[in-house]
Design an enzyme around this catalytic site. Structure first.
Site: not given
Length: 576
Positions: A468, A385
């Site tokens: 995550g 991300t």
């Protein structure tokens, strides 16, 4: 050595070998960044500069965040892009309140649970067409811009278009993860042609004559430049209802996929109310499910009764209590965090102090839990991300997170469009009756979460830690470092991190934790702590890399902002 500097150094207390050589502080890789007007902290220095340029040209923090996020989709495709989803929290100085946006997309309407069963699957694959959901990023850009933007979207997207057309040098950490993704994703149509370069057979990392770009090499993505140009000219509908959507539809039809034009045309994100708890006088804000943000609030509530400051950073008590609180919060996370359109998560109960007091009775100071049952529902992680935050001269602050989910996503890259689709659908459970069970047109459980902290009704901190299941764990650890252990903003991110792995997950086969999971400790924790944790029954291991990526902006009480950036990434905090 000059006499004055020598005298200063001799006057400092002795520090550990890892300490900063000037200040003596143990966990600072560099100084905090101070600026009087505006600040940006992203995982790529060029994206940080894009954000600053936009604000210098009169753009708001939201304009700057959009521009930087578009640039990151080009520069860091290992973590994000227009094929992924986006969540944001915005502090609006005019209304003096926080606004949340859930920019997550839904599963294809033509794909059913029965189809997975027909294929004999017990979990959704990590790559290929099956885990693909509608990407929500472009819609989120325009929703945020409509409410808080000052410059045109064409101006906001222009820097990314320019870098995509003319090229930029690839940074070190990004090059590493890019190279790791190539062997796995090259089998999917469109990936190699658009996200690799030719290589010789004897070159390291060469897969079928192709490899990812190396550190310092110039990377261009003319296809993405064209896609962003179409969006700049035609708005969000150019992506969801125009030629781009039709090309996406044809691509998935040709490659055993289910995402269709109608799925894209129907997409719409939503404004949501952030949820908070108070931790030692600070109001910590997260977004409600389908994300996992409230897990951080649950962990903080469970830890608040303990005097962590007295125990000290890195003590056995600090690490043990954090890990046990995480286990309890993640049991609820697995049981009841899901798309609110399909399942009503009892958010108010889960983040309440009374609930934390009751659940906290399960924590033993002497022994590690092997199993943790959810407290509300009787039945019932390798993500990548980008996180970034921006603050402008008017006081607007943006906490934004964006992701393709697993590394570079699904590997599905429609020819000529220059981006990869997310594989967020992997987070569904293929189990009827589970709150996060797959259904057509449903949003999956989401790991990406932005965070914000206020103090006495005023903005204090905009921050996040990507990665995550590490994200709520990272959110909590940053706040413990700042509030309980007295670290500054950069130290709080540089301090060694804890990651507990192995809790029951709200995804895949949702296998329940029965062995206590694994406790990863980053380098820097004393061996005495490791031994004490093992005596309590923790399975401690060393893991290199799963500790997330941090960016933060704090309001300077003397005026302006303080910025910090992750030492484990390529990022930069900078201001003016």
């Amino acid at each position: 050595m000059r006499p004055l500097i020598a005298a200063l150094l001799l006057a400092l207390p002795l520090a550990s070998p890892a300490a900063d050589r000037i200040t003596g502080k143990p966990f600072a890789t560099r100084s905090e960044v101070y600026a009087p007007h505006a600040m940006a902290a992203t995982s790529h220095p060029l994206a940080t500069q894009v954000a600053l340029d936009v604000m210098k040209a009169g753009g708001s923090a939201v304009d700057a965040a959009i521009a930087a996020n578009a640039a990151l989709g080009l520069m860091e495709p290992t973590g994000n892009g227009v094929g992924g989803d986006l969540f944001a929290i915005v502090w609006d100085p005019k209304t003096r309140k926080l606004h949340g946006y859930n920019g997550s997309g839904r599963s294809p309407k033509a794909l059913t649970l029965a189809e997975f069963q027909r294929r004999g699957l017990q979990a959704i694959p990590a790559h290929g067409p099956l885990p693909v959901t509608v990407p929500g990023t472009v819609d989120a850009w325009f929703a945020l811009h409509q409410r808080f933007g000052r410059r045109s979207m064409a101006d906001n997207l222009a820097p990314a278009i320019g870098y995509a057309r003319d090229g930029h040098p690839v940074h070190e950490v990004i090059a590493y993860y890019w190279g790791r993704s190539v062997p796995t994703l090259s089998k999917w149509p469109g990936f190699s042609e658009q996200f690799t370069v030719p290589c010789g057979a004897k070159e390291t990392g060469c897969t079928n004559g192709r490899r990812g770009p190396r550190t310092g090499e110039t990377w261009k993505n003319p296809h993405l430049a064209a896609t962003l140009g179409a969006i700049a000219r035609g708005g969000r509908d150019a992506f969801y209802k125009g030629d781009i959507a039709r090309r996406i539809d044809a691509y998935f039809k040709a490659h055993d996929g289910f995402l269709a034009y109608d799925d894209l045309a129907a997409h719409k994100g939503e404004w949501v109310e952030p949820v908070s708890t108070n931790y030692r006088g600070f109001d910590v804000w997260e977004l409600p499910p389908n994300g996992q943000g409230i897990a951080a609030l649950q962990i903080l509530n469970l830890l608040e009764p303990y005097d962590l400051k007295a125990y000290g950073f890195g003590s056995p008590e600090h690490v043990h209590l954090f890990t046990e609180a995480k286990k309890l919060a993640f049991a609820d996370r697995a049981a009841s965090y899901a798309d609110p359109d399909y399942y009503r998560t009892p958010v108010a109960t889960l983040v309440s102090k009374a609930y934390a007091r009751e659940r906290g009775k399960l924590i033993s100071m002497e022994r590690a839990m092997k199993a943790a049952e959810p407290g509300v529902i009787p039945q019932l992680n390798e993500g990548d991300t980008i996180y970034m935050t921006v603050a402008d001269a008017d006081g607007m602050m943006v906490s934004l997170i964006q992701s393709n989910y697993r590394g570079m996503g699904s590997g599905m890259a429609p020819p000529g469009l220059g981006f990869i689709f997310q594989d967020r659908g992997e987070q569904f459970v293929l189990k009827e009756g589970h709150p996060n069970a797959f259904a057509p047109g449903k949003r999956p459980f989401h790991t990406i979460i932005p965070a914000f902290v206020t103090k006495d009704g005023k903005p204090w901190l905009s921050y996040g830690v990507m990665g995550g299941a590490m994200q709520p764990q990272g959110h909590v650890q940053i706040l413990l470092n700042l509030i309980d252990f007295g670290m500054n903003l950069q130290e709080a991110g540089d301090a060694p991190r804890i990651q507990h792995d192995g809790s029951t997950e709200p995804a895949g086969q949702a296998t329940a934790m029965a062995d206590g999971g694994e406790l990863d400790l980053e380098s820097g924790f004393p061996y005495e702590t490791v031994r004490a944790l093992m005596r309590k029954g923790h399975s401690v291991r060393f893991a290199d890399g799963p500790y997330g990526g941090y960016q933060a902006i704090m309001v300077n009480p003397h005026g302006g902002y303080i910025g910090a950036s992750e030492s484990r990434k390529d990022g930069q905090a900078a201001g003016y």
